[in-house]
Motif scaffolding. Structure first.
Motif, PDB file in Angstrom:
ATOM      1  N   SER A  64       5.690   5.354 -11.955  1.00  0.00           N
ATOM      2  CA  SER A  64       4.403   5.040 -11.326  1.00  0.00           C
ATOM      3  C   SER A  64       3.804   3.778 -11.935  1.00  0.00           C
ATOM      4  O   SER A  64       3.284   2.926 -11.210  1.00  0.00           O
ATOM      5  CB  SER A  64       3.439   6.219 -11.463  1.00  0.00           C
ATOM      6  N   GLY A  65       3.891   3.647 -13.246  1.00  0.00           N
ATOM      7  CA  GLY A  65       3.327   2.467 -13.900  1.00  0.00           C
ATOM      8  C   GLY A  65       3.949   1.171 -13.406  1.00  0.00           C
ATOM      9  O   GLY A  65       3.247   0.185 -13.161  1.00  0.00           O
ATOM     10  N   SER A  66       5.264   1.169 -13.234  1.00  0.00           N
ATOM     11  CA  SER A  66       5.914  -0.053 -12.752  1.00  0.00           C
ATOM     12  C   SER A  66       5.543  -0.344 -11.298  1.00  0.00           C
ATOM     13  O   SER A  66       5.357  -1.505 -10.920  1.00  0.00           O
ATOM     14  CB  SER A  66       7.432   0.030 -12.916  1.00  0.00           C
ATOM     15  N   LEU A  67       5.405   0.701 -10.483  1.00  0.00           N
ATOM     16  CA  LEU A  67       5.001   0.478  -9.088  1.00  0.00           C
ATOM     17  C   LEU A  67       3.563  -0.030  -9.009  1.00  0.00           C
ATOM     18  O   LEU A  67       3.272  -0.944  -8.227  1.00  0.00           O
ATOM     19  CB  LEU A  67       5.179   1.749  -8.256  1.00  0.00           C
ATOM     20  N   TYR A  68       2.664   0.554  -9.801  1.00  0.00           N
ATOM     21  CA  TYR A  68       1.285   0.043  -9.831  1.00  0.00           C
ATOM     22  C   TYR A  68       1.282  -1.431 -10.232  1.00  0.00           C
ATOM     23  O   TYR A  68       0.578  -2.246  -9.647  1.00  0.00           O
ATOM     24  CB  TYR A  68       0.422   0.838 -10.823  1.00  0.00           C
ATOM     25  N   THR A  69       2.061  -1.749 -11.254  1.00  0.00           N
ATOM     26  CA  THR A  69       2.129  -3.135 -11.745  1.00  0.00           C
ATOM     27  C   THR A  69       2.667  -4.075 -10.676  1.00  0.00           C
ATOM     28  O   THR A  69       2.141  -5.180 -10.489  1.00  0.00           O
ATOM     29  CB  THR A  69       2.990  -3.208 -13.018  1.00  0.00           C
ATOM     30  N   LEU A  70       3.706  -3.642  -9.963  1.00  0.00           N
ATOM     31  CA  LEU A  70       4.271  -4.468  -8.895  1.00  0.00           C
ATOM     32  C   LEU A  70       3.246  -4.782  -7.808  1.00  0.00           C
ATOM     33  O   LEU A  70       3.176  -5.905  -7.312  1.00  0.00           O
ATOM     34  CB  LEU A  70       5.480  -3.775  -8.265  1.00  0.00           C
TER      35      LEU A  70
ATOM     36  N   ARG B  10       7.077  -9.387 -11.233  1.00  0.00           N
ATOM     37  CA  ARG B  10       8.207  -8.799 -10.514  1.00  0.00           C
ATOM     38  C   ARG B  10       9.293  -8.278 -11.449  1.00  0.00           C
ATOM     39  O   ARG B  10      10.137  -7.495 -11.032  1.00  0.00           O
ATOM     40  CB  ARG B  10       8.804  -9.811  -9.536  1.00  0.00           C
ATOM     41  N   TRP B  11       9.280  -8.701 -12.704  1.00  0.00           N
ATOM     42  CA  TRP B  11      10.296  -8.271 -13.650  1.00  0.00           C
ATOM     43  C   TRP B  11      10.232  -6.773 -13.937  1.00  0.00           C
ATOM     44  O   TRP B  11      11.182  -6.201 -14.458  1.00  0.00           O
ATOM     45  CB  TRP B  11      10.196  -9.063 -14.952  1.00  0.00           C
ATOM     46  N   VAL B  12       9.103  -6.127 -13.590  1.00  0.00           N
ATOM     47  CA  VAL B  12       8.993  -4.684 -13.847  1.00  0.00           C
ATOM     48  C   VAL B  12       9.753  -3.843 -12.825  1.00  0.00           C
ATOM     49  O   VAL B  12       9.969  -2.654 -13.047  1.00  0.00           O
ATOM     50  CB  VAL B  12       7.521  -4.218 -13.931  1.00  0.00           C
ATOM     51  N   GLY B  13      10.184  -4.449 -11.722  1.00  0.00           N
ATOM     52  CA  GLY B  13      10.904  -3.712 -10.679  1.00  0.00           C
ATOM     53  C   GLY B  13      12.087  -2.904 -11.189  1.00  0.00           C
ATOM     54  O   GLY B  13      12.246  -1.734 -10.824  1.00  0.00           O
ATOM     55  N   PRO B  14      12.937  -3.470 -12.040  1.00  0.00           N
ATOM     56  CA  PRO B  14      14.085  -2.708 -12.541  1.00  0.00           C
ATOM     57  C   PRO B  14      13.709  -1.526 -13.438  1.00  0.00           C
ATOM     58  O   PRO B  14      14.555  -0.676 -13.740  1.00  0.00           O
ATOM     59  CB  PRO B  14      14.885  -3.748 -13.334  1.00  0.00           C
ATOM     60  N   ILE B  15      12.471  -1.445 -13.865  1.00  0.00           N
ATOM     61  CA  ILE B  15      12.027  -0.326 -14.705  1.00  0.00           C
ATOM     62  C   ILE B  15      11.842   0.940 -13.867  1.00  0.00           C
ATOM     63  O   ILE B  15      12.045   2.054 -14.355  1.00  0.00           O
ATOM     64  CB  ILE B  15      10.713  -0.699 -15.432  1.00  0.00           C
TER      65      ILE B  15
ATOM     66  N   LEU C  64       0.832  -1.200   0.000  1.00  0.00           N
ATOM     67  CA  LEU C  64       0.000   0.000   0.000  1.00  0.00           C
ATOM     68  C   LEU C  64       0.871   1.256   0.000  1.00  0.00           C
ATOM     69  O   LEU C  64       0.571   2.228  -0.699  1.00  0.00           O
ATOM     70  CB  LEU C  64      -0.948  -0.009   1.202  1.00  0.00           C
ATOM     71  N   ASP C  65       1.972   1.242   0.747  1.00  0.00           N
ATOM     72  CA  ASP C  65       2.917   2.364   0.736  1.00  0.00           C
ATOM     73  C   ASP C  65       3.523   2.551  -0.652  1.00  0.00           C
ATOM     74  O   ASP C  65       3.667   3.687  -1.122  1.00  0.00           O
ATOM     75  CB  ASP C  65       4.041   2.144   1.747  1.00  0.00           C
ATOM     76  N   VAL C  66       3.880   1.459  -1.302  1.00  0.00           N
ATOM     77  CA  VAL C  66       4.440   1.525  -2.656  1.00  0.00           C
ATOM     78  C   VAL C  66       3.412   2.119  -3.612  1.00  0.00           C
ATOM     79  O   VAL C  66       3.731   2.981  -4.449  1.00  0.00           O
ATOM     80  CB  VAL C  66       4.903   0.122  -3.132  1.00  0.00           C
ATOM     81  N   PHE C  67       2.169   1.690  -3.494  1.00  0.00           N
ATOM     82  CA  PHE C  67       1.094   2.200  -4.350  1.00  0.00           C
ATOM     83  C   PHE C  67       0.923   3.708  -4.137  1.00  0.00           C
ATOM     84  O   PHE C  67       0.807   4.470  -5.098  1.00  0.00           O
ATOM     85  CB  PHE C  67      -0.213   1.461  -4.041  1.00  0.00           C
ATOM     86  N   GLN C  68       0.928   4.139  -2.886  1.00  0.00           N
ATOM     87  CA  GLN C  68       0.756   5.566  -2.589  1.00  0.00           C
ATOM     88  C   GLN C  68       1.952   6.385  -3.077  1.00  0.00           C
ATOM     89  O   GLN C  68       1.786   7.549  -3.466  1.00  0.00           O
ATOM     90  CB  GLN C  68       0.510   5.774  -1.093  1.00  0.00           C
ATOM     91  N   THR C  69       3.149   5.786  -3.078  1.00  0.00           N
ATOM     92  CA  THR C  69       4.313   6.463  -3.654  1.00  0.00           C
ATOM     93  C   THR C  69       4.090   6.696  -5.143  1.00  0.00           C
ATOM     94  O   THR C  69       4.368   7.788  -5.660  1.00  0.00           O
ATOM     95  CB  THR C  69       5.597   5.636  -3.427  1.00  0.00           C
ATOM     96  N   ALA C  70       3.565   5.683  -5.821  1.00  0.00           N
ATOM     97  CA  ALA C  70       3.263   5.825  -7.249  1.00  0.00           C
ATOM     98  C   ALA C  70       2.254   6.946  -7.476  1.00  0.00           C
ATOM     99  O   ALA C  70       2.411   7.758  -8.390  1.00  0.00           O
ATOM    100  CB  ALA C  70       2.741   4.508  -7.808  1.00  0.00           C
TER     101      ALA C  70
END
Length: 125
Positions: free
Chosen positions: A83-89, A95-100, A35-41
């Motif tokens: 933001s898109g990669s964090l939403y996806t995560l 998980r492969w989107v993390g490095p983006i 949820l924190d990651v989502f709010q960061t995005a």
């Protein structure tokens, strides 16, 4: 410059919607960390959506159109990548989107550097 204001306003609107979604719908579905990651995005999307609107407003001054356009493009790319990669995560198991994510952060920094350069190079009469 019309596209940065329209795009920025749309992305600000969707940031508010995503924030509400995160605060209400996701609260019981994902971990506190997710949820924190989502709010960061959401926060980065909103601040850079406003930056797009700012670029559109600054286009009325004696600033380089080329630099402003590039800054807007990098802000948009940053929103999509960061933001898109964090939403996806948070919302998927991809998980492969993390490095983006850092590439999006780099796009944000380049956008701000271009805006800074446009301001420093401003034509004075």
């Amino acid at each position: 410059m019309r596209w940065p204001i329209v795009t920025g306003a749309f992305l600000a609107l969707t940031a508010v919607m995503a924030g509400a979604f995160g605060a209400h719908a996701l609260r019981n579905l994902v971990s506190d960390r997710s949820l924190d990651v989502f709010q960061t995005a959401v926060a980065y999307q909103m601040s850079h959506a406003i930056a797009l609107v700012l670029v559109a407003l600054l286009s009325g001054l004696d600033l380089s159109r080329r630099l402003l356009t590039l800054a807007a493009r990098f802000f948009l790319a940053g929103i999509v990548l960061f933001s898109g990669s964090l939403y996806t995560l948070v919302l998927t198991d991809m998980r492969w989107v993390g490095p983006i994510t850092p590439l999006g952060g780099l796009c944000f920094m380049i956008g701000w550097a271009l805006l800074l350069t446009a301001g420093v190079r401003r034509q004075t009469n």
